[in-house]
Design a protein around this motif. Structure first.
Motif, mmCIF file in Angstrom:
data_model
loop_
_atom_site.group_PDB
_atom_site.id
_atom_site.type_symbol
_atom_site.label_atom_id
_atom_site.label_comp_id
_atom_site.label_asym_id
_atom_site.label_seq_id
_atom_site.Cartn_x
_atom_site.Cartn_y
_atom_site.Cartn_z
ATOM 1 N N GLY A 1 -49.326 33.252 -44.630
ATOM 2 C CA GLY A 1 -50.533 32.961 -45.396
ATOM 3 C C GLY A 1 -50.712 33.833 -46.620
ATOM 4 N N ALA A 2 -49.754 34.742 -46.895
ATOM 5 C CA ALA A 2 -49.852 35.612 -48.070
ATOM 6 C C ALA A 2 -49.551 34.818 -49.338
ATOM 7 C CB ALA A 2 -48.874 36.781 -47.939
ATOM 8 N N LYS A 3 -50.104 35.257 -50.458
ATOM 9 C CA LYS A 3 -49.849 34.599 -51.739
ATOM 10 C C LYS A 3 -48.463 34.981 -52.247
ATOM 11 C CE LYS A 3 -54.713 34.645 -53.168
ATOM 12 N NZ LYS A 3 -55.669 35.154 -54.182
ATOM 13 N N MET A 4 -47.772 34.017 -52.868
ATOM 14 C CA MET A 4 -46.430 34.294 -53.382
ATOM 15 C C MET A 4 -46.211 33.503 -54.670
ATOM 16 S SD MET A 4 -42.752 33.907 -51.400
ATOM 17 C CE MET A 4 -43.070 32.181 -50.980
ATOM 18 N N HIS A 5 -45.582 34.143 -55.655
ATOM 19 C CA HIS A 5 -45.238 33.440 -56.889
ATOM 20 C C HIS A 5 -43.956 34.044 -57.466
ATOM 21 C CE1 HIS A 5 -47.363 36.974 -58.508
ATOM 22 N NE2 HIS A 5 -46.631 36.779 -59.602
ATOM 23 N N GLU A 6 -43.306 33.282 -58.323
ATOM 24 C CA GLU A 6 -42.069 33.742 -58.962
ATOM 25 C C GLU A 6 -42.433 34.592 -60.173
ATOM 26 O OE1 GLU A 6 -37.941 34.037 -59.065
ATOM 27 O OE2 GLU A 6 -38.994 32.671 -57.716
#
Length: 412
Positions: free
Chosen positions: A303-308
């Motif tokens: 559920g953690a936020k992730m982005h490139e």
């Protein structure tokens, strides 16, 4: 260049006597006589001043000679390390250029700091007791009385004697009268000095309204209650004296007056601790995942936020840092390997960030850098060698390093 560096460091890692360097007694004597601490007004050597220095420093003459010898040898070492003349081979410059041209991308994972909002009054009060002396102190307050005395009044009281001794004696007279229990106003009157007296009530070291009040307050905080300063003068020749009364020591602000702020800090700190625990737990799970794809799925499941991230450049390169990625995380990304997990690094918001190295882009060819870049590289190498040099000196000779070493960069 390597041979020259080894030669420099042979001085550092061996005692100077072992390699045949010694400082003669004649040179030490010359150094001592030229030291302004040991000279009379006319420039001649003052033996009494030298003996007083030895007593205060708890040194024998032999100990003093040994100390001066080490200092002089250290200066010799530093002057011998002619770092500004270093030259770097093209092979090094190409390799450095290749390294600095490398770019990387990573999956950035953020875990926000959020408290559960649950805390009873006892927990908040206990937190206040832990931090009150560092976060919630009321500064010490004093009533600072000062008297401004005109130059004409001083000259009248000293009967025109402009010597420092006469003015100093006048100051002692006022100090003694104040010490006997009189107010500064009565003490000045007894010394036949016309003065204007003022009071800065509840003064703190945070300062007054102007530079003069700041000077008065600073002097007032050097005194004990009922004590008076000596006669002082400002740059314009105005004399003044200071005394203090009603000293209120620094103390914590009452809990009730800061309760809301304490509760806010408590929840923020608690939220940061929870975020750190989650980040560490997630990193453990990520490290147990075998592939990059498995790591991504693990993050999604958490559920953690992730982005490139955007393309990142190596720290220290000409490219500016990327605001979305903390510098600490970027440094970790460039020391890690493909698919490695980096972090956690705390964010300004109190949360934590992790990264998974997703791509490493290395330039195919490396060219000899232009003159400006080469100059910067030489300066960087000089500074590296210089800092190693100073660190070795401080370990060997028990000297204190003040500031940092910066080699002068050669001209292009």
């Amino acid at each position: 260049e390597i041979r020259r560096c080894r030669h420099w460091f042979s001085f550092v890692y061996h005692d100077y006597q072992d390699i045949g360097i010694a400082v003669g007694t004649d040179l030490i004597a010359k150094h001592t006589k030229q030291n302004l601490m040991f000279q009379n007004v006319n420039g001649s050597f003052n033996a009494k001043a030298f003996e007083a220095f030895l007593r205060e420093s708890q040194l024998t003459e032999a100990g003093y000679r040994h100390k001066v010898s080490k200092d002089m040898v250290r200066n010799l070492y530093m002057s011998s390390a002619d770092l500004d003349q270093i030259h770097l081979p093209e092979s090094y410059l190409k390799l450095k250029s290749l390294s600095m041209g490398e770019q990387r991308q990573a999956k950035i994972i953020t875990i926000e700091a959020s408290s559960d909002g649950k805390a009873d009054e006892k927990e908040v009060k206990a937190y206040y007791d832990q931090v009150k002396e560092s976060l919630y102190m009321k500064p010490e307050e004093r009533n600072v009385q000062y008297a401004v005395i005109s130059k004409a009044s001083i000259e009248k009281a000293t009967k025109g004697d402009k010597s420092g001794a006469a003015i100093e004696e006048l100051g002692y007279t006022v100090e003694d009268t104040v010490a006997a229990g009189k107010s500064i106003k009565d003490a000045l009157r007894a010394a036949k000095l016309d003065a204007e007296t003022h009071t800065l009530a509840h003064a703190t070291l945070e300062g007054g309204k102007n530079a003069f009040e700041n000077a008065v307050i600073a002097e007032g905080f050097k005194l004990d209650e009922g004590e008076a300063s000596g006669l002082m003068s400002d740059n314009e020749g105005t004399y003044f004296m200071v005394t203090v009364s009603d000293i209120v020591p620094a103390s914590p602000k009452p809990f009730e007056s800061v309760r809301d702020d304490v509760a806010g800090r408590f929840h923020a700190e608690k939220g940061a601790e929870l975020a750190k625990e989650k980040a560490i737990d997630l990193k453990t799970k990520l490290n147990s995942a075998d592939t990059f794809e498995a790591k991504v799925k693990t993050v999604e499941a958490s559920g953690a936020k992730m982005h490139e991230s955007p393309l990142l450049s190596r720290p220290g390169s000409a490219t500016t840092s990327v605001k979305e990625v903390p510098d600490g995380l970027v440094r970790g990304i460039f020391t890690a390997s493909q698919d490695d997990v980096v972090g956690p690094v705390q964010l300004a918001s109190g949360g934590y960030a992790l990264a998974i190295v997703s791509e490493i882009k290395v330039p195919k060819d490396a060219e000899v850098p232009d003159a400006k870049t080469k100059t910067a590289m030489i300066g960087e190498m000089n500074n590296t060698i210089g800092n190693l040099w100073l660190n070795a000196l401080t370990k060997r000779y028990d000297v204190k390093q003040v500031g940092s070493f910066t080699a002068q960069q050669p001209q292009e």
